[in-house]
Design a protein around this motif. Structure first.
Motif, PDB file in Angstrom:
ATOM      1  N   ILE A  63       0.908  -1.074   0.001  1.00  0.00           N
ATOM      2  CA  ILE A  63       0.074  -0.004   0.080  1.00  0.00           C
ATOM      3  C   ILE A  63       0.929   1.272  -0.188  1.00  0.00           C
ATOM      4  O   ILE A  63       0.301   2.301  -0.479  1.00  0.00           O
ATOM      5  CB  ILE A  63      -1.159   0.050   1.291  1.00  0.00           C
ATOM      6  N   ASP A  64       1.941   1.201   0.519  1.00  0.00           N
ATOM      7  CA  ASP A  64       3.032   2.316   0.440  1.00  0.00           C
ATOM      8  C   ASP A  64       3.290   2.837  -1.025  1.00  0.00           C
ATOM      9  O   ASP A  64       3.491   3.966  -1.008  1.00  0.00           O
ATOM     10  CB  ASP A  64       4.288   1.990   1.074  1.00  0.00           C
ATOM     11  N   LYS A  65       3.190   2.062  -1.857  1.00  0.00           N
ATOM     12  CA  LYS A  65       3.456   2.416  -3.291  1.00  0.00           C
ATOM     13  C   LYS A  65       2.218   3.204  -3.997  1.00  0.00           C
ATOM     14  O   LYS A  65       2.168   3.855  -5.046  1.00  0.00           O
ATOM     15  CB  LYS A  65       3.827   1.454  -4.199  1.00  0.00           C
ATOM     16  N   PHE A  66       1.073   2.905  -3.249  1.00  0.00           N
ATOM     17  CA  PHE A  66      -0.361   3.589  -3.901  1.00  0.00           C
ATOM     18  C   PHE A  66      -0.407   5.125  -3.997  1.00  0.00           C
ATOM     19  O   PHE A  66      -0.763   5.490  -5.083  1.00  0.00           O
ATOM     20  CB  PHE A  66      -1.415   3.105  -2.633  1.00  0.00           C
ATOM     21  N   ASP A  67       0.021   5.749  -2.884  1.00  0.00           N
ATOM     22  CA  ASP A  67      -0.049   7.366  -3.251  1.00  0.00           C
ATOM     23  C   ASP A  67       0.923   7.626  -4.421  1.00  0.00           C
ATOM     24  O   ASP A  67       0.603   8.547  -5.002  1.00  0.00           O
ATOM     25  CB  ASP A  67       0.465   7.872  -1.976  1.00  0.00           C
ATOM     26  N   ALA A  68       2.124   6.863  -4.532  1.00  0.00           N
ATOM     27  CA  ALA A  68       2.892   7.400  -5.488  1.00  0.00           C
ATOM     28  C   ALA A  68       2.383   6.954  -6.873  1.00  0.00           C
ATOM     29  O   ALA A  68       2.629   8.019  -7.868  1.00  0.00           O
ATOM     30  CB  ALA A  68       4.234   6.533  -5.394  1.00  0.00           C
ATOM     31  N   LEU A  69       1.761   5.934  -6.968  1.00  0.00           N
ATOM     32  CA  LEU A  69       0.999   5.691  -8.332  1.00  0.00           C
ATOM     33  C   LEU A  69      -0.034   6.630  -8.606  1.00  0.00           C
ATOM     34  O   LEU A  69      -0.084   7.232  -9.632  1.00  0.00           O
ATOM     35  CB  LEU A  69       0.211   4.202  -8.092  1.00  0.00           C
ATOM     36  N   LEU A  70      -0.802   7.257  -7.512  1.00  0.00           N
ATOM     37  CA  LEU A  70      -1.741   8.219  -7.868  1.00  0.00           C
ATOM     38  C   LEU A  70      -1.085   9.641  -8.163  1.00  0.00           C
ATOM     39  O   LEU A  70      -1.456  10.181  -9.216  1.00  0.00           O
ATOM     40  CB  LEU A  70      -2.891   8.235  -6.625  1.00  0.00           C
ATOM     41  N   LYS A  71      -0.310   9.735  -7.676  1.00  0.00           N
ATOM     42  CA  LYS A  71       0.449  11.121  -7.651  1.00  0.00           C
ATOM     43  C   LYS A  71       1.065  11.170  -9.106  1.00  0.00           C
ATOM     44  O   LYS A  71       0.920  11.975  -9.702  1.00  0.00           O
ATOM     45  CB  LYS A  71       1.650  11.313  -6.565  1.00  0.00           C
ATOM     46  N   ALA A  72       1.654  10.125  -9.544  1.00  0.00           N
ATOM     47  CA  ALA A  72       2.186  10.122 -10.827  1.00  0.00           C
ATOM     48  C   ALA A  72       1.022  10.240 -11.942  1.00  0.00           C
ATOM     49  O   ALA A  72       1.463  10.759 -12.965  1.00  0.00           O
ATOM     50  CB  ALA A  72       2.886   8.646 -11.190  1.00  0.00           C
ATOM     51  N   GLN A  73      -0.152   9.773 -11.640  1.00  0.00           N
ATOM     52  CA  GLN A  73      -1.271   9.919 -12.667  1.00  0.00           C
ATOM     53  C   GLN A  73      -1.877  11.099 -12.695  1.00  0.00           C
ATOM     54  O   GLN A  73      -2.410  11.775 -13.600  1.00  0.00           O
ATOM     55  CB  GLN A  73      -2.285   8.809 -12.471  1.00  0.00           C
ATOM     56  N   ASN A  74      -1.983  11.715 -11.456  1.00  0.00           N
ATOM     57  CA  ASN A  74      -2.736  13.188 -11.264  1.00  0.00           C
ATOM     58  C   ASN A  74      -2.051  14.058 -10.325  1.00  0.00           C
ATOM     59  O   ASN A  74      -2.346  13.935  -9.066  1.00  0.00           O
ATOM     60  CB  ASN A  74      -4.013  12.976 -11.109  1.00  0.00           C
ATOM     61  N   ALA A  75      -0.834  14.680 -10.713  1.00  0.00           N
ATOM     62  CA  ALA A  75       0.150  15.607  -9.594  1.00  0.00           C
ATOM     63  C   ALA A  75      -0.858  16.497  -9.078  1.00  0.00           C
ATOM     64  O   ALA A  75      -0.575  16.957  -8.113  1.00  0.00           O
ATOM     65  CB  ALA A  75       1.051  16.157 -10.401  1.00  0.00           C
TER      66      ALA A  75
END
Length: 75
Positions: free
Chosen positions: A59-71
């Motif tokens: 789950i620690d990577k989830f925010d990074a994935l979201l951020k990469a898609q919509n800064a």
């Protein structure tokens, strides 16, 4: 639909989606891969295949994935 019947025959999980007025898409999942099979109104079939790298994240990577898609969402 004959494509779905063939997927069923070999027990490949799939779902049919209408993605546009002129395209039906079949999303299939097999171990390590995902297939997008699009059929347009003329009967033309195109297949896109996505293969995994095998990397599994928590789950620690989830925010990074979201951020990469919509800064903008994380501003």
């Amino acid at each position: 639909m004959w494509l779905c019947e063939r997927l069923d025959a070999v027990r490949i999980l799939h779902e049919v989606k209408k993605v546009r007025d002129d395209v039906i898409s079949i999303h299939a999942a097999v171990p390590g891969e995902r297939w997008e099979i699009d059929i347009d109104c003329d009967g033309k079939i195109s297949i896109e295949r996505f293969k995994t790298t095998g990397e599994v994240s928590g789950i620690d990577k989830f925010d990074a994935l979201l951020k990469a898609q919509n800064a903008d969402a994380f501003q």
